[in-house]
Scaffold this active site. Structure first.
Site, PDB file in Angstrom:
ATOM      1  CG  ASP A   1      -2.179   0.730   1.073  1.00 19.85           C
ATOM      2  OD1 ASP A   1      -2.272   1.530   0.138  1.00 19.85           O
ATOM      3  OD2 ASP A   1      -3.086   0.516   1.876  1.00 19.85           O
TER       4      ASP A   1
ATOM      5  CB  CYS B   1      -5.441   2.106  -2.322  1.00 24.06           C
ATOM      6  SG  CYS B   1      -6.434   3.144  -1.247  1.00 24.06           S
TER       7      CYS B   1
ATOM      8  CE  LYS C   1      -6.305  -0.260   1.346  1.00 31.71           C
ATOM      9  NZ  LYS C   1      -5.479   0.929   1.097  1.00 31.71           N
TER      10      LYS C   1
ATOM     11  CG  HIS D   1      -9.892   0.414   0.760  1.00 32.23           C
ATOM     12  ND1 HIS D   1      -8.994   1.361   0.297  1.00 32.23           N
ATOM     13  CD2 HIS D   1     -10.880   1.108   1.395  1.00 32.23           C
ATOM     14  CE1 HIS D   1      -9.421   2.567   0.638  1.00 32.23           C
ATOM     15  NE2 HIS D   1     -10.571   2.439   1.299  1.00 32.23           N
TER      16      HIS D   1
ATOM     17  CG  ASP E   1      -2.095   0.658  -3.317  1.00 32.78           C
ATOM     18  OD1 ASP E   1      -1.032   1.305  -3.237  1.00 32.78           O
ATOM     19  OD2 ASP E   1      -2.915   0.598  -2.379  1.00 32.78           O
ATOM     20  CG  ASN E   2      -1.668   4.438  -4.513  1.00 30.62           C
ATOM     21  OD1 ASN E   2      -2.744   3.995  -4.138  1.00 30.62           O
ATOM     22  ND2 ASN E   2      -0.730   4.841  -3.668  1.00 30.62           N
TER      23      ASN E   2
ATOM     24  CE  LYS F   1      -3.487   7.072  -1.642  1.00 30.41           C
ATOM     25  NZ  LYS F   1      -3.548   6.544  -0.255  1.00 30.41           N
TER      26      LYS F   1
END
Length: 769
Positions: free
Chosen positions: A44, A82, A140, A142, A345-346, A410
């Site tokens: 993350d 994310c 996670k 989400h 994720d980013n 991000k």
């Protein structure tokens, strides 16, 4: 086309809400003999340069090992945030077509922002399970609306209903690693009322993963498994274990300018960036908010270096988790036949601001304007950073290092927001040319690639209807052939920021257009990524026709992918379904149960006045917590302590306490009133049997996602509100007294609350008008 233009911007329009999907379980097949295991490890907010194979100074020996015998992708891109990236990874769809134009904390009702995976989009787990795989997930999730995370919610979007046999982790966007605010096993909240002093969530995620694999192998030695390990690191609050932090002590004394230059030099040596690439400087590298390291005071350098030591320790712990999994598979003789995909994720995040923060929730997730005297970083001992007493985030100067060599962060559609590391490993794969790959690969390409490598066909139907065609394509040919072609075109969008990559060219619009300008309007920049991969030379004025063509191409892609409406006036994410109004009705709670879920708790208290009514019967020696809401990031607590009531208020790390008069044995009616004051302040007051008892005057209101830990009754769950009380009594379970009734009664919403609740009927009527 003109008739549609009004829907390209939100413009205050009402929402039309989509219906929820129903669960569906595909039939299982038997996996082919010798089918590989699959592990996808997603980290993350990890920046492009934070791993050893991508130029980092942080030791990552296990990541290095899979990179040395695998494929390292230097031109991999993901979504800027994310949840959209996770949705695309699991479905093979572009983020908005997968329902996630934003993170799962919004619900305006538009198809691209449902924040629920589509019923007609099979997940990677569902296809692999139908193909004979055991499917496991830790970490996670989400990918469920925050309004559907509570214990009475429809679970159709929870992990087990989306293809996983087993699940353990935090379904929310992040959590404390020392004291998780809420853990879920399979479909149920984990009822743990107190964590061990040395508890650390990353360690438990590894243990749970190993346990799932062991339990499978005890019962079936041949069935392949899919493990989706979604780390909660290194998302804020950035935390790590003391032993790991100490290992990185002194590593960052040279500062972010020197570390960024060093990483860039290593990247050029490794071939991660081309030799002709240049490091963005001055305004392009956010120098307006990132001071030169040498210009800082000694105390600032010490504090900021400490933040980065903790971040490095968190990355180190990710590497350790990979190493433990690899060791287990090696012992089982299965490592060689396991596909490992490791990515982020980013890009790295700038949410810590120029100076970082030790008071994460004082600014994170806050949508309203803050007063000038608002304290965003409550001063505390830098030695506490990373530990259980602080919720911290590193300064933007280190985020720029994380994203070396790219600009921005991000949520941006510049490369710093979307360019991420990707490593693929499969030691026993047929002989293929391993090493660097510079082809353009997007996150939605991962699911089709994994399915082809596993020899599993994607499901063609789900929920009784044909499945959507994926947007991603398998890049197995890129693994096999260094000269194979990669992706040509991909759109990007995040909170109205837009971009389109088309071959060597990239058009970027860093701010949303106005409603009058339309989806292709506004200010656009143009970069040639072949000659300028770090976006340092805007060519829009040199090639105006090409810029306009790419902007219009972005608009066409946006219509196809359900990107509209854009958030042109800031109101898209403040519109929510009227059904949430029920969350603001009084709630009667039950002592000693798991805490009320975070979002459900917040609807009772955030941006409003409220009161807590308690009917309490006290015996001699009664003591313990009556109610606790929050943690070290911010919260309030009421306890029976030393014969009187103790009211504790944690204002993002600044503690306030008040004690009442002695409370005799017998029945008492207790009322805690929390009243809004001007400038986003609260006044807390206690009444006992109708008589004023104690008061805390004018403290900063808890905003955004604070209090983060939900409401617990009869004990202080997880991260303590009052650390001193925790040191003496731990969770301080109530004894010698009975809570006969406890009710939280919300008051009027604050004028600072910009939320607009819409019902389906009103939405349809407004659109029709």
């Amino acid at each position: 086309m003109e008739a549609r233009r009004g829907y390209e911007s939100f413009g205050g329009r009402a929402a039309e809400f989509v219906s929820e999907s129903t669960p569906w379980w595909p039939a299982r097949a038997q996996a082919a003999p010798g089918a590989p295991n699959v592990i996808v490890m997603l980290v993350d907010d990890l920046g492009f340069s934070d791993l050893g194979p991508f130029g980092s100074e942080i030791p990552t020996p296990n990541v290095d090992r899979i990179a040395d015998d695998g494929w390292v992708f230097t031109n991999y891109r993901t979504a800027p945030m994310c949840s959209p990236a996770r949705a695309a990874l699991l479905t093979g769809l572009n983020p908005h077509r997968a329902g996630f134009g934003y993170v799962a904390h919004t619900d305006p009702g538009y198809p691209g922002f449902t924040c629920e995976l589509p019923a007609d989009a099979p997940t990677l787990a569902e296809s692999l399970r139908a193909g004979g795989y055991a499917t496991f997930m830790v970490g996670k999730w989400h990918l469920t609306l925050e309004s559907r995370l509570h214990d009475a919610a429809d679970r159709s979007s929870w992990p087990l209903q989306r293809g996983f046999d087993r699940y353990f982790g935090s379904m929310d966007g992040f959590t404390s690693l020392h004291h998780p605010h809420r853990l879920v096993r399979d479909n149920s909240v984990v009822d743990v009322q107190e964590f061990a002093e040395d508890y650390f969530l990353t360690d438990q995620l590894v243990e749970e993963s190993l346990g799932m694999i062991d339990e499978l192998r005890v019962n079936d030695t041949r069935k392949p498994f899919f493990l989706y390990f979604a780390h909660t690191s290194v998302h804020g609050p950035i935390q790590a274990k003391r032993v790991d932090i100490d290992r990185h002590r002194g590593r960052y004394e040279a500062g972010w300018n020197a570390l960024r230059e060093a990483r860039f030099a290593r990247q050029r040596e490794l071939g991660i960036v081309p030799q002709h690439a240049s490091l963005p400087s001055e305004a392009l590298s956010d120098c307006d908010r990132i001071p030169e390291w040498d210009s800082l005071e000694a105390a600032e350098r010490e504090l900021f270096a400490r933040h980065m030591e903790v971040y490095a320790a968190a990355v180190d712990e990710v590497d350790q988790s990979l190493g433990r999994l690899m060791a287990q598979l090696e012992q089982l003789g299965e490592l060689d036949n396991t596909i490992i995909v490791l990515t982020s994720d980013n890009g790295g995040t700038a949410e810590g601001g120029s100076s970082g923060t030790r008071s994460y929730f004082a600014q994170f997730g806050v949508s309203t304007h803050l007063p000038n005297d608002w304290v965003r970083d409550v001063p505390r001992d830098p030695e506490l950073i990373g530990g259980p007493q602080l919720f911290s985030q590193y300064p933007v100067g280190w985020a720029r290092v994380s994203n070396t060599p790219f600009r921005s962060f991000k949520s941006s559609t510049y490369e710093g927001g979307v360019h991420a590391p990707l490593i693929v490993s499969w030691p026993s794969a047929p002989a293929r040319a391993r090493g660097l790959r510079d082809q353009f690969v997007f996150v939605s390409d991962l699911a089709p690639t994994i399915l082809e490598l596993a020899g599993v066909a994607p499901l063609t139907r789900r929920d009784g209807v044909p499945a959507q065609d994926p947007d991603g394509r398998s890049v197995v040919d890129v693994l096999e052939n260094p000269s194979a072609e990669g992706r040509e075109t991909q759109y990007f969008e995040c909170v109205g920021r837009r971009a389109l990559v088309d071959g060597d060219w990239k058009a970027v619009s860093p701010v949303p257009p106005t409603r009058a300008e339309g989806g292709a309007g506004g200010s656009w920049e143009l970069y040639n990524l072949a000659t300028d991969p770090t976006e340092t030379q805007d060519l829009a004025e040199t090639y105006p026709v090409r810029t306009l063509e790419l902007a219009e191409r972005w608009r066409e892609e946006a219509w196809h992918n359900a990107v509209f409406p854009l958030d042109d006036d800031g109101s898209l994410h403040t519109t929510r379904p009227a059904s949430e109004a029920a969350f603001a009705e009084p709630v009667t709670l039950v002592p000693f149960r798991p805490p009320l879920e975070r979002f459900r708790s917040a609807q009772l208290t955030v941006l409003r006045s409220f009161r807590v009514e308690i009917d309490l019967t006290v015996r001699d020696g009664g003591a313990g917590v009556l109610l606790a809401h929050g943690d070290q990031g911010g919260g309030y607590l009421l306890a029976l302590d030393g014969g009187s009531l103790l009211l504790s208020y944690n204002a993002y790390g600044d503690m306030h306490r008040a004690r009442g008069a002695a409370l005799g044995s017998g029945a008492h009616e207790i009322t805690l009133r929390v009243d809004e004051l001007p400038e986003l302040r609260w006044r807390l007051s206690l009444e006992v049997d109708g008589v004023p008892d104690a008061v805390i005057e004018r403290v900063p209101m808890l905003l955004g996602m604070a209090p983060f830990t939900g409401i617990s009754v009869g004990y202080d769950y997880g991260g303590p509100v009052d650390w001193e009380l925790h040191q003496r009594h731990r969770s301080y379970r109530l004894t010698g007294a009975e809570i006969e009734r406890i009710c939280v009664v919300p008051g009027a919403r604050s004028r600072h609350d910009t939320t607009v609740l819409r019902s389906i009927g009103e939405a349809v009527a407004e659109i029709a008008d």
